[in-house]
Scaffold this motif. Sequence first.
Motif, PDB file in Angstrom:
ATOM      1  N   SER A 146      -3.289  -6.096  -3.098  1.00 14.51           N
ATOM      2  CA  SER A 146      -4.069  -4.966  -3.593  1.00 14.51           C
ATOM      3  C   SER A 146      -3.239  -4.155  -4.586  1.00 14.51           C
ATOM      4  O   SER A 146      -2.031  -3.976  -4.417  1.00 14.51           O
ATOM      5  CB  SER A 146      -4.505  -4.068  -2.430  1.00 14.51           C
ATOM      6  N   GLN A 147      -3.893  -3.658  -5.600  1.00 17.79           N
ATOM      7  CA  GLN A 147      -3.217  -2.866  -6.624  1.00 17.79           C
ATOM      8  C   GLN A 147      -4.013  -1.596  -6.901  1.00 17.79           C
ATOM      9  O   GLN A 147      -5.246  -1.605  -6.923  1.00 17.79           O
ATOM     10  CB  GLN A 147      -3.055  -3.669  -7.920  1.00 17.79           C
ATOM     11  N   GLY A 148      -3.275  -0.508  -7.110  1.00 20.99           N
ATOM     12  CA  GLY A 148      -3.914   0.755  -7.472  1.00 20.99           C
ATOM     13  C   GLY A 148      -4.617   1.452  -6.334  1.00 20.99           C
ATOM     14  O   GLY A 148      -5.427   2.352  -6.568  1.00 20.99           O
ATOM     15  N   SER A 173     -12.693  -2.983  -3.391  1.00 16.80           N
ATOM     16  CA  SER A 173     -11.530  -3.854  -3.513  1.00 16.80           C
ATOM     17  C   SER A 173     -10.812  -4.109  -2.185  1.00 16.80           C
ATOM     18  O   SER A 173     -10.038  -5.059  -2.085  1.00 16.80           O
ATOM     19  CB  SER A 173     -10.533  -3.268  -4.513  1.00 16.80           C
ATOM     20  N   VAL A 174     -11.079  -3.273  -1.173  1.00 20.73           N
ATOM     21  CA  VAL A 174     -10.374  -3.429   0.104  1.00 20.73           C
ATOM     22  C   VAL A 174     -11.353  -3.629   1.264  1.00 20.73           C
ATOM     23  O   VAL A 174     -11.263  -4.636   1.981  1.00 20.73           O
ATOM     24  CB  VAL A 174      -9.459  -2.211   0.385  1.00 20.73           C
ATOM     25  N   LEU A 195       0.817  -1.211   0.000  1.00 18.70           N
ATOM     26  CA  LEU A 195       0.000   0.000   0.000  1.00 18.70           C
ATOM     27  C   LEU A 195       0.852   1.263   0.000  1.00 18.70           C
ATOM     28  O   LEU A 195       0.308   2.370   0.110  1.00 18.70           O
ATOM     29  CB  LEU A 195      -0.936   0.001   1.211  1.00 18.70           C
ATOM     30  N   GLY A 196       2.161   1.096  -0.092  1.00 15.06           N
ATOM     31  CA  GLY A 196       3.047   2.243  -0.195  1.00 15.06           C
ATOM     32  C   GLY A 196       3.507   2.828   1.112  1.00 15.06           C
ATOM     33  O   GLY A 196       3.966   3.980   1.150  1.00 15.06           O
ATOM     34  N   ALA A 197       3.417   2.085   2.207  1.00 18.76           N
ATOM     35  CA  ALA A 197       3.860   2.588   3.504  1.00 18.76           C
ATOM     36  C   ALA A 197       5.379   2.682   3.541  1.00 18.76           C
ATOM     37  O   ALA A 197       6.077   1.768   3.097  1.00 18.76           O
ATOM     38  CB  ALA A 197       3.359   1.686   4.624  1.00 18.76           C
ATOM     39  N   SER A 250     -12.789   6.369  -1.404  1.00 16.53           N
ATOM     40  CA  SER A 250     -12.819   5.967  -2.805  1.00 16.53           C
ATOM     41  C   SER A 250     -13.708   4.746  -2.938  1.00 16.53           C
ATOM     42  O   SER A 250     -13.570   3.770  -2.182  1.00 16.53           O
ATOM     43  CB  SER A 250     -11.401   5.660  -3.292  1.00 16.53           C
ATOM     44  N   TRP A 251     -14.649   4.799  -3.910  1.00 14.26           N
ATOM     45  CA  TRP A 251     -15.503   3.634  -4.133  1.00 14.26           C
ATOM     46  C   TRP A 251     -14.684   2.414  -4.544  1.00 14.26           C
ATOM     47  O   TRP A 251     -15.008   1.281  -4.162  1.00 14.26           O
ATOM     48  CB  TRP A 251     -16.544   3.957  -5.197  1.00 14.26           C
TER      49      TRP A 251
END
Length: 387
Positions: free
Chosen positions: A86-88, A214-215, A38-40, A208-209
């Motif tokens: 997860s992506q994006g 997705s999450v 997730l970019g942490a 975000s929808w």
Amino acid sequence: MTPIWRDVSASSLVAGFVAVLVGFTSSAAIVFSAAQALGANPAQTVSWMWALGLGMGLSSLGLSLWYRQPVLTAWSTPGAAVLAVSQGVTLPEATGAFMVCALLIMLAGYSGWFERLMSKIPMALASALLAGVLARFALDAVGAVAHAPVLVIAMTMAYLLGRRWWPRWSVPVVLMVGMGVAAAQGQLHLSSVDGSWGVPVWVSPTWSWAAMVSVALPLFVVTMASQNLPGVAAQRASGYNTPVSPVVGATGLASFLLAPFGGYALNLAAITAAICMGKEAHPDPARRYTASVFAGLLYMALGLAAGTIVSLMAAFPRALVLAVAGLALLGTMTAGLTAAVKDEQHREAAVLTFLVTLSGVTLAGVGSAFWGVVVGGLAQWLWTRRH
């Protein structure tokens, strides 16, 4: 009410330590992978461990003391696996999804629908579910012989002798023997532990929808089906009737409060809770709650010192963790199997539940614990209608 210090025993302290050891080492790498996916950054990753450690510690400590029963919570391991692929999705979007998932868990708990669902599952199927979950750890312990034969065989012999001569202390003896053999072989690297405090890092949520779909929803489903479901089954199979609704709701509340710091999802523990609920923790079931209390204190300590977690967990060889987990859970697994097949009316469905759960199969992102109950429940329903 008896003061807590009169209920504490050395075996309950060891059980709490083993539960924390197994809980962290078995899936910490998945949590790290989820944070990175997730970019942490490194500081945010440490914050995740800070939030999860404090969340598990405070909830386990508070719930166990309130109910005087062993209630142990854990992070959602299958949830971390969902996040790791997860992506994006950015970290702020994921944080918003964590908070929505926590609200759904609170709704499922406090509304009572999850407890009503659990009340419809026969005890035989719940026991088979627990046995299937724990049997995987027993098989992993046997498989560890191929990688560290001397270590695992020595620990197994210690367990056999302990069960023969000092059954109450068999698990502590196994742990001490394992650490001694690992140290003698140069596999215990305590000198490499780098101590540092954990520092919380706030991440402002965004909505975000795409992240909700997705999450948030997959995280909620796998946490309830693959974690809370076997968690309640573990309590029931061990003879504890802890109220389900407020406990599950409390895990959702803790998750909501800690989500901005990385506490993505907390839930009832099953495998580590079984360590605290077994007779090895304490011969008196009414005093086994002290094991989960101590585990809660250890979780809090590890959360506060989150910077040391990676190096500390790396100090223990994986074979040692697998062996002590498999041996510590052997008695609870046996009790689950016994209860599963005791009633002839539910025996066939219970065996199906056990086998599907043991298989480890994952369908639609949901783990085998859920599908084991589905298959076993369907078989029991058909069998009942047939007769």
